[in-house]
Design a protein around this motif. Structure first.
Motif, short mmCIF file in Angstrom:
data_model
loop_
_atom_site.label_atom_id
_atom_site.label_comp_id
_atom_site.label_asym_id
_atom_site.label_seq_id
_atom_site.Cartn_x
_atom_site.Cartn_y
_atom_site.Cartn_z
N PRO A 187 -11.76 -3.18 2.30
CA PRO A 187 -11.18 -1.95 1.62
C PRO A 187 -9.65 -1.84 2.55
O PRO A 187 -9.58 -2.11 3.75
CB PRO A 187 -12.15 -0.89 2.26
CG PRO A 187 -12.88 -1.30 3.23
CD PRO A 187 -12.84 -2.94 2.81
N GLU A 188 -8.82 -1.12 1.79
CA GLU A 188 -7.48 -0.85 2.50
C GLU A 188 -7.79 -0.04 3.49
O GLU A 188 -8.38 1.14 3.50
CB GLU A 188 -6.64 -0.12 1.40
CG GLU A 188 -5.28 -0.03 1.90
CD GLU A 188 -4.79 -1.45 2.74
OE1 GLU A 188 -4.43 -1.48 4.02
OE2 GLU A 188 -4.20 -2.23 2.04
N TRP A 189 -7.10 -0.16 4.77
CA TRP A 189 -7.35 0.89 5.99
C TRP A 189 -6.20 1.36 6.32
O TRP A 189 -5.92 2.21 7.30
CB TRP A 189 -7.80 0.21 7.23
CG TRP A 189 -6.95 -1.20 7.49
CD1 TRP A 189 -6.00 -1.42 8.13
CD2 TRP A 189 -7.50 -2.47 6.96
NE1 TRP A 189 -5.58 -2.72 8.34
CE2 TRP A 189 -6.49 -3.38 7.43
CE3 TRP A 189 -8.49 -2.94 6.29
CZ2 TRP A 189 -6.72 -4.81 7.42
CZ3 TRP A 189 -8.67 -4.55 6.41
CH2 TRP A 189 -7.68 -5.35 6.59
N HIS A 190 -4.78 1.24 5.47
CA HIS A 190 -3.58 2.08 5.97
C HIS A 190 -3.48 2.98 4.79
O HIS A 190 -4.03 2.98 3.74
CB HIS A 190 -2.32 0.88 5.54
CG HIS A 190 -2.43 -0.11 6.99
ND1 HIS A 190 -2.16 0.31 8.37
CD2 HIS A 190 -2.38 -1.32 6.92
CE1 HIS A 190 -2.00 -0.52 9.08
NE2 HIS A 190 -2.20 -1.66 8.44
N ASP A 191 -2.73 4.08 5.40
CA ASP A 191 -2.45 5.11 4.40
C ASP A 191 -1.55 4.53 3.22
O ASP A 191 -0.46 3.67 3.24
CB ASP A 191 -1.18 6.11 5.16
CG ASP A 191 -1.04 7.13 4.14
OD1 ASP A 191 -1.93 7.98 4.05
OD2 ASP A 191 0.00 7.36 3.85
N ALA B 26 7.09 0.79 2.52
CA ALA B 26 7.03 -0.32 3.05
C ALA B 26 7.14 -1.51 2.10
O ALA B 26 7.61 -2.40 2.45
CB ALA B 26 6.16 -0.58 4.22
N ARG B 27 6.64 -1.13 0.73
CA ARG B 27 6.41 -2.08 -0.02
C ARG B 27 5.85 -3.49 0.42
O ARG B 27 6.46 -4.64 0.28
CB ARG B 27 8.00 -2.52 -0.91
CG ARG B 27 8.48 -1.27 -1.32
CD ARG B 27 9.89 -1.69 -1.68
NE ARG B 27 10.74 -0.40 -2.44
CZ ARG B 27 11.90 -0.33 -2.97
NH1 ARG B 27 12.49 -1.74 -2.92
NH2 ARG B 27 12.25 0.65 -3.29
N THR B 28 4.83 -3.34 1.08
CA THR B 28 3.94 -4.58 1.54
C THR B 28 2.81 -4.57 0.59
O THR B 28 2.25 -3.65 0.20
CB THR B 28 3.61 -4.24 3.06
OG1 THR B 28 2.85 -3.05 3.02
CG2 THR B 28 4.98 -4.17 3.96
N PRO B 29 2.27 -5.88 0.67
CA PRO B 29 1.05 -6.40 0.04
C PRO B 29 -0.34 -5.81 0.78
O PRO B 29 -0.32 -5.37 1.73
CB PRO B 29 0.98 -7.72 -0.37
CG PRO B 29 1.87 -8.16 0.87
CD PRO B 29 2.89 -6.98 1.13
N GLY B 30 -1.45 -6.05 -0.28
CA GLY B 30 -2.62 -5.77 0.75
C GLY B 30 -2.99 -6.99 1.55
O GLY B 30 -2.13 -7.80 1.79
N PHE B 31 -3.91 -6.48 2.46
CA PHE B 31 -4.05 -7.62 3.57
C PHE B 31 -4.27 -9.13 3.19
O PHE B 31 -3.85 -9.95 3.62
CB PHE B 31 -5.34 -7.07 4.56
CG PHE B 31 -5.78 -8.11 5.71
CD1 PHE B 31 -4.97 -8.24 6.98
CD2 PHE B 31 -6.93 -8.75 5.55
CE1 PHE B 31 -5.34 -9.05 7.79
CE2 PHE B 31 -7.21 -9.46 6.64
CZ PHE B 31 -6.65 -9.78 7.72
N ALA B 32 -5.45 -9.26 2.46
CA ALA B 32 -5.60 -10.48 1.61
C ALA B 32 -4.58 -11.24 1.09
O ALA B 32 -4.12 -12.36 1.09
CB ALA B 32 -6.78 -10.17 0.82
N ASP B 33 -3.73 -10.30 0.27
CA ASP B 33 -2.46 -10.94 -0.63
C ASP B 33 -1.43 -11.29 0.63
O ASP B 33 -0.79 -12.35 0.31
CB ASP B 33 -1.99 -9.81 -1.52
CG ASP B 33 -2.91 -9.53 -2.58
OD1 ASP B 33 -3.77 -10.53 -2.94
OD2 ASP B 33 -2.88 -8.54 -3.13
#
Length: 385
Positions: free
Chosen positions: A186-190, A197-204
């Motif tokens: 699961p995503e843990w960031h807000d 920030a236009r960042t991808p998910g952790f796995a991506d």
């Protein structure tokens, strides 16, 4: 405390497909720590230092010198070194409809070359094209493939920091195998912060580093690296908060008094506390009155009044029947603090003493005795304290 879903990431690197005992030892040297072998998560966080772009396909005559070229060519001739030529390389001449080039191997495995590049066969070649003595050549080509091999060739290959016994292809294969063990998390960031920030998910983000579609995916400053930087900062701050929470659970001693010394000190000041000073004093008073240990950093610019807030805290401790110490990093600063607070301490009945490393043996013994007897309420000094 680690949830079971993360267990595959904390398995030893030897659990990865294609990483045998020899390569596992190399990874232990590269990514392990004393008493702890390298783990799958260490491979995932071992980011590439650069990439090799093999997306473009060209012909020999149009391939750029001193850049990686990938082209299809027919094997024309084998030029093995003669016995008397010693350490000369094994050369293979290849050509297409636009020109020719030599493939060069030093200390070559002749049987492998003859099997991989039989005369008349067509092969895809990929490697850095150079010009030597007016002729195009690739020394130790990165890839020699048939059509099936070309279909499996990553368009952009990550390049990793290595150690003795660890080959580039092994590192690439290990990273791909580590990605396969990455569980759905699961995503843990807000969510708003990630959108901003236009960042991808952790796995991506990890996939962009280890299986990039373009060199920009793994470049410094890329969204993938920024995302992982967020994770590192988040983990660091979370670890600090957990440590603070654990330390706060340790039993302390509540320090509460009748408020007389504090009231006298406030009355003796030639000014009123600022809002920030009053707020900090109130929070410190609440911490001191609690049965848990206080863990607090008082931060402020030079001249913002940190010293008076510290003196108020020490007055509260003395009211509770205890002693207080104010330690400074240098003797000059300790003497400045002493000179500043001594007059105030005397006006409200706090007995204050200065202790530094320059005190003589007799003075040091006298200070120790006064502290032991309770004749000193507040000790100001350096690390001699």
């Amino acid at each position: 405390m680690r949830p079971p879903v993360l267990d595959p990431l904390f398995a030893p690197v030897s659990a990865l497909r294609g990483v045998g005992p020899a390569f596992a030892k190399a990874y232990d040297r590269l990514l392990g720590q004393d008493g702890r072998p390298a783990r799958v998560v260490d491979v995932l966080f071992h980011a590439p230092v650069s990439t090799v772009d093999r997306r473009s396909r060209t012909v020999i005559a149009r391939a750029k010198i001193d850049e990686v070229a990938t082209f299809k060519a027919r094997v024309v001739e084998h030029r093995p070194p003669k016995f008397a030529q010693g350490r000369r390389p094994f050369r293979v001449l290849v050509e297409d409809e636009t020109g020719d080039a030599e493939l060069v191997w030093f200390a070559a495995n002749a049987s492998w070359i003859e099997k991989t590049l039989p005369i008349g066969a067509e092969r895809w070649i990929s490697g850095k094209l150079e010009l030597f003595d007016g002729r195009r050549q690739i020394v130790h080509p990165d890839r020699v493939m048939d059509e099936a091999g070309l279909a499996r060739l990553p368009p952009v290959e990550p390049v990793y920091g290595l150690t003795e016994g660890l080959a580039p292809r092994v590192a690439q294969a290990a990273a791909r195998a580590a990605l396969e063990r990455l569980p759905a998390l699961p995503e843990w960031h807000d969510a708003d912060a990630l959108r901003l920030a236009r960042t991808p998910g952790f796995a991506d983000a990890l996939k962009a580093l280890h299986a990039p579609s373009a060199p920009e995916d793994a470049a410094p400053g890329s969204p993938a690296r920024l995302r992982l930087a967020f994770d590192e900062l988040f983990a660091h701050q979370t670890a600090l908060l957990l440590m603070r929470k654990r330390m706060r659970r340790r039993a302390g001693r509540a320090a509460t008094g009748d408020g007389a010394k504090v009231a006298a000190l406030l009355a003796a000041l030639p000014y009123r506390l600022t809002g920030a000073q009053a707020r900090a004093d109130s929070e410190i008073a609440r911490d001191l009155a609690a049965p848990e240990r206080m863990l607090r950093l008082l931060q402020g610019d030079v001249g913002s009044g940190k010293t008076i807030v510290a003196l108020l805290a020490m007055a509260r401790v003395v009211e509770a029947g205890r002693q207080a110490a104010l330690m400074a990093p240098t003797e000059i600063l300790a003497r400045q603090h002493f000179a500043r607070i001594a007059p105030l301490c005397e006006r409200i009945g706090l007995r204050v003493a200065l202790l530094t490393g320059r005190d003589g043996a007799a003075a040091r013994a006298a200070s120790r005795e006064a502290l032991a007897k309770g004749d000193v309420d507040v000790a100001v000094g350096t690390h001699a304290l």
